[in-house]
Design a protein around this motif. Sequence first.
Motif, PDB file in Angstrom:
ATOM      1  N   VAL A 125       1.427  -2.814  -6.441  1.00  0.00           N
ATOM      2  CA  VAL A 125       0.295  -3.677  -6.827  1.00  0.00           C
ATOM      3  C   VAL A 125       0.660  -5.151  -6.588  1.00  0.00           C
ATOM      4  O   VAL A 125      -0.148  -5.930  -6.074  1.00  0.00           O
ATOM      5  CB  VAL A 125      -0.073  -3.439  -8.314  1.00  0.00           C
ATOM      6  CG1 VAL A 125      -1.019  -4.515  -8.826  1.00  0.00           C
ATOM      7  CG2 VAL A 125      -0.714  -2.069  -8.479  1.00  0.00           C
TER       8      VAL A 125
ATOM      9  N   ILE B 102       0.583  -5.888  -2.813  1.00  0.00           N
ATOM     10  CA  ILE B 102      -0.792  -5.840  -2.278  1.00  0.00           C
ATOM     11  C   ILE B 102      -1.495  -7.160  -2.616  1.00  0.00           C
ATOM     12  O   ILE B 102      -2.137  -7.781  -1.758  1.00  0.00           O
ATOM     13  CB  ILE B 102      -1.573  -4.626  -2.839  1.00  0.00           C
ATOM     14  CG1 ILE B 102      -1.021  -3.318  -2.261  1.00  0.00           C
ATOM     15  CG2 ILE B 102      -3.065  -4.746  -2.511  1.00  0.00           C
ATOM     16  CD1 ILE B 102      -1.568  -2.067  -2.922  1.00  0.00           C
ATOM     17  N   GLY B 103      -1.361  -7.603  -3.885  1.00  0.00           N
ATOM     18  CA  GLY B 103      -1.970  -8.876  -4.288  1.00  0.00           C
ATOM     19  C   GLY B 103      -1.436 -10.033  -3.458  1.00  0.00           C
ATOM     20  O   GLY B 103      -2.199 -10.849  -2.934  1.00  0.00           O
TER      21      GLY B 103
ATOM     22  N   GLY C  62      -0.119  -9.848  -0.546  1.00  0.00           N
ATOM     23  CA  GLY C  62      -0.604  -9.653   0.823  1.00  0.00           C
ATOM     24  C   GLY C  62      -2.010 -10.189   1.020  1.00  0.00           C
ATOM     25  O   GLY C  62      -2.356 -10.687   2.098  1.00  0.00           O
ATOM     26  N   PHE C  63      -2.834 -10.089  -0.023  1.00  0.00           N
ATOM     27  CA  PHE C  63      -4.200 -10.629   0.040  1.00  0.00           C
ATOM     28  C   PHE C  63      -4.214 -12.141  -0.231  1.00  0.00           C
ATOM     29  O   PHE C  63      -5.279 -12.740  -0.284  1.00  0.00           O
ATOM     30  CB  PHE C  63      -5.103  -9.927  -0.980  1.00  0.00           C
ATOM     31  CG  PHE C  63      -5.588  -8.572  -0.523  1.00  0.00           C
ATOM     32  CD1 PHE C  63      -6.146  -8.394   0.736  1.00  0.00           C
ATOM     33  CD2 PHE C  63      -5.497  -7.462  -1.359  1.00  0.00           C
ATOM     34  CE1 PHE C  63      -6.598  -7.148   1.152  1.00  0.00           C
ATOM     35  CE2 PHE C  63      -5.942  -6.213  -0.953  1.00  0.00           C
ATOM     36  CZ  PHE C  63      -6.496  -6.052   0.308  1.00  0.00           C
TER      37      PHE C  63
ATOM     38  N   LEU D 157      -3.082 -13.578  -3.039  1.00  0.00           N
ATOM     39  CA  LEU D 157      -3.314 -13.841  -4.463  1.00  0.00           C
ATOM     40  C   LEU D 157      -2.049 -14.379  -5.130  1.00  0.00           C
ATOM     41  O   LEU D 157      -0.961 -13.863  -4.898  1.00  0.00           O
ATOM     42  CB  LEU D 157      -3.724 -12.512  -5.121  1.00  0.00           C
ATOM     43  CG  LEU D 157      -4.017 -12.479  -6.607  1.00  0.00           C
ATOM     44  CD1 LEU D 157      -5.210 -13.358  -6.943  1.00  0.00           C
ATOM     45  CD2 LEU D 157      -4.335 -11.042  -7.027  1.00  0.00           C
TER      46      LEU D 157
ATOM     47  N   ILE E 189       0.846  -1.206   0.000  1.00  0.00           N
ATOM     48  CA  ILE E 189       0.000   0.000   0.000  1.00  0.00           C
ATOM     49  C   ILE E 189       0.878   1.253   0.000  1.00  0.00           C
ATOM     50  O   ILE E 189       0.670   2.179  -0.793  1.00  0.00           O
ATOM     51  CB  ILE E 189      -0.960  -0.004   1.219  1.00  0.00           C
ATOM     52  CG1 ILE E 189      -1.999  -1.118   1.059  1.00  0.00           C
ATOM     53  CG2 ILE E 189      -1.653   1.342   1.380  1.00  0.00           C
ATOM     54  CD1 ILE E 189      -2.856  -1.360   2.290  1.00  0.00           C
TER      55      ILE E 189
END
Lengths: 253, 76
Positions: free
Chosen positions: A204, A207-208, A210-211, A213, A77
């Motif tokens: 990006v 973040i992916g 981290g989720f 993905l 982020i």
Amino acid sequence: MLIWSTAAPAVGAAFLASLVEVVEAFTIVLAVATLRGWRPAALGTAAALALLAGAVLLLGPLLNHIPLHALQLAIGILLLLMGMSWLRKACLRSAGIIPLHDEDAIFAAESAQLGGAAQRHQARLDWIAGMTALKGVLLEGLEVVFIVIAVGAGGGLLLPASLGALLACALVLLVGAVVHRPLSRVPENTLKFGVGVMLSAFGVFWIGEGFGLDWPGQDLALLVFAAVFLCAGLAGTAIARTPARNPVMELAR
Amino acid sequence: MSLLKEVGAELIGMFFGDARLTIALLLLIVVAGALIELTGIDPLVGGIVLILGCPALLIANLRRERRAIAPSRSAA
């Protein structure tokens, strides 16, 4: 084992971002050294580097206690916000909406400010000069430290990213020592544009991750993301450069 | 004290260059996160929203900046 598809963008981003920041810090240190000699400039720079090293030593071990996904998300982020901010500013500068960063003008302004301080506080001038160098190096160095930690910590690349930053410092010092004037010919906005693209792509990606993905192509997805942000930056610059239609003027015709 | 203030301002400026863009990006991340974590659809959809949404927000922001300076340019 170092994976170059991930390490190369991390080292490149750390190197280019550090180059931009170190050039800015060098201008301030050079202004101090020109007016008051190298002693206060070197002392201020050394104090700033010590403060930055202290911050890294204090905060670095804390990163090991944060779960990996949370760390990747938080860093992703922050990287995205910072990268998009750099990219936006570089686009606006390329489009002529805000003025380009001018190292010669900054050198003149810093020199004038120190000259003014010299007349007011002759006795404390070395202290003021040292503090000016400290502040310049500390403020520019903060961004370098964050970028190195951010692009390195999420994928275990702290060492290569640090090497990229150190290489940039060495390069600026070497060129600066030879030319002995502000490095105004460095294409700073182009570098900032490139760094903005890379930091946004890293943002990006993390973040992916981290989720939770799994990006198709794994690390190679970074190159695709960089290409997307590069195209967006170029398109955005072209759009910002085009004169906007003014309804009032059109009605008057 | 003034040094600490400047360090704080530098840190804030690093991440929040433009308030509108920052807020829009944070909202986009929330939407992408919700798509990945809370819905049953393919998580990659959330990723695609993120990678396409960020450039779209950047271009929209730059277009807005261009419109904002248009009156001053035409007045000059």
